[in-house]
Enzyme design. Sequence first.
Site, short mmCIF file in Angstrom:
data_model
loop_
_atom_site.label_atom_id
_atom_site.label_comp_id
_atom_site.label_asym_id
_atom_site.label_seq_id
_atom_site.Cartn_x
_atom_site.Cartn_y
_atom_site.Cartn_z
N CYS A 188 -10.42 -1.12 -6.93
CA CYS A 188 -10.34 -2.15 -5.90
C CYS A 188 -9.63 -1.50 -4.72
O CYS A 188 -8.59 -0.85 -4.90
CB CYS A 188 -9.54 -3.34 -6.41
SG CYS A 188 -9.09 -4.52 -5.11
N CYS B 3 -15.44 -2.64 -0.37
CA CYS B 3 -14.97 -3.59 -1.37
C CYS B 3 -15.79 -3.39 -2.64
O CYS B 3 -17.03 -3.53 -2.61
CB CYS B 3 -15.17 -5.01 -0.84
SG CYS B 3 -14.78 -6.31 -2.02
N HIS C 175 -7.92 -2.64 -2.35
CA HIS C 175 -6.55 -3.11 -2.08
C HIS C 175 -5.52 -2.29 -2.85
O HIS C 175 -4.40 -2.07 -2.37
CB HIS C 175 -6.39 -4.57 -2.50
CG HIS C 175 -6.92 -5.57 -1.52
ND1 HIS C 175 -8.26 -5.79 -1.33
CD2 HIS C 175 -6.27 -6.43 -0.68
CE1 HIS C 175 -8.42 -6.74 -0.42
NE2 HIS C 175 -7.24 -7.15 -0.01
N GLU D 291 -2.39 -8.84 0.06
CA GLU D 291 -2.65 -9.66 1.25
C GLU D 291 -1.36 -10.28 1.79
O GLU D 291 -1.23 -10.52 2.99
CB GLU D 291 -3.66 -10.78 0.92
CG GLU D 291 -5.09 -10.30 0.74
CD GLU D 291 -5.74 -9.80 2.03
OE1 GLU D 291 -5.65 -10.50 3.05
OE2 GLU D 291 -6.32 -8.70 2.01
N ASP E 218 -14.35 -5.88 4.09
CA ASP E 218 -13.74 -6.10 2.78
C ASP E 218 -13.36 -7.58 2.74
O ASP E 218 -13.37 -8.27 3.77
CB ASP E 218 -12.50 -5.20 2.63
CG ASP E 218 -11.79 -5.40 1.30
OD1 ASP E 218 -12.47 -5.67 0.29
OD2 ASP E 218 -10.55 -5.31 1.26
N SER E 219 -12.95 -8.04 1.57
CA SER E 219 -12.45 -9.41 1.49
C SER E 219 -11.15 -9.55 2.27
O SER E 219 -10.73 -10.67 2.56
CB SER E 219 -12.19 -9.78 0.03
OG SER E 219 -11.17 -8.95 -0.48
#
Length: 272
Positions: A188, A78, A190, A156, A15-16
């Site tokens: 998403c 992602c 996240h 993050e 994932d990012s």
Amino acid sequence: MTHPSSLIRTIGIFDSGVGGLSVLKAIRKKHPSINFIYIADSGYAPYGSRSAEFIESRASHIAHSLIDAGAEVIVIACNTATAIAVAKLRATLTVPIIALEPAIKPAVALTKTKVIGVLATERTIESQTVARLCAEFGHGVNILLQPCPGLVERVERGELSSDGTYEYLRKLICPLLAQHADTLVLGCTHYVFLKSAIQKIAGPDVHIIESSAAVARQTMRYLNIDKANSLNEPTGNEVFMTTGSPEHAQTLFSQLWGSPVKVLALDNPVAP
Ligand code: DGL
């Protein structure tokens, strides 16, 4: 050469950043014996506001790093990387790729008000993937597409329950509720870590759906194993890597994974 799916022992997942841990958790529950290598491209996150070229290049570099580390299958955890880069990755890599898309189809099946909201990054919202999903499954349903710039960065930074995050979520979600959305898609990975805050804002009657369980089922089908069989095999392990700061990652990964984990620096974080 790719292996027969029943012999696969190591899955690479990326994932990012930390969002894909939500997908890894769902897959791990179903696969006690598989080894996982997880790469968070946190040094280059977020992807969702970057150009398609940037995302393609990062996704390709990270996928190659996973293969170099021994991954026999890659899971793209992602939505943004899938929407932008999956076709190119499938065309260029030698290993099978499992990817995920916003859960628009199941949301359409669930809604009673015929209004659903989709929360995702800017790049995902404006992608052909979302346009295709809306055209294919959205007949008779009002699909409200809500980009959420800055939300990935909050996750993050570990701001899962800060006042600022809660207020920002309210700004994003209240207009959807005012238009009678009764189902929200977390497009998403996240955002899965913000699910309880989102549910609190939306109220108990609003469905909140995301794709991690579907990806876990798809992975299970691909590997052609069931949990009962894999229970007799040795327990698998997880290796966590990041292109960002391992010290920062260590705390956040442990919090999101639910137990202390060691996060290693990726040896070659920068694409050649
Ligand atoms: N977890 C990624 C996704 O699912 C976040 C993308 C980003 O870094 O903006 O889209």
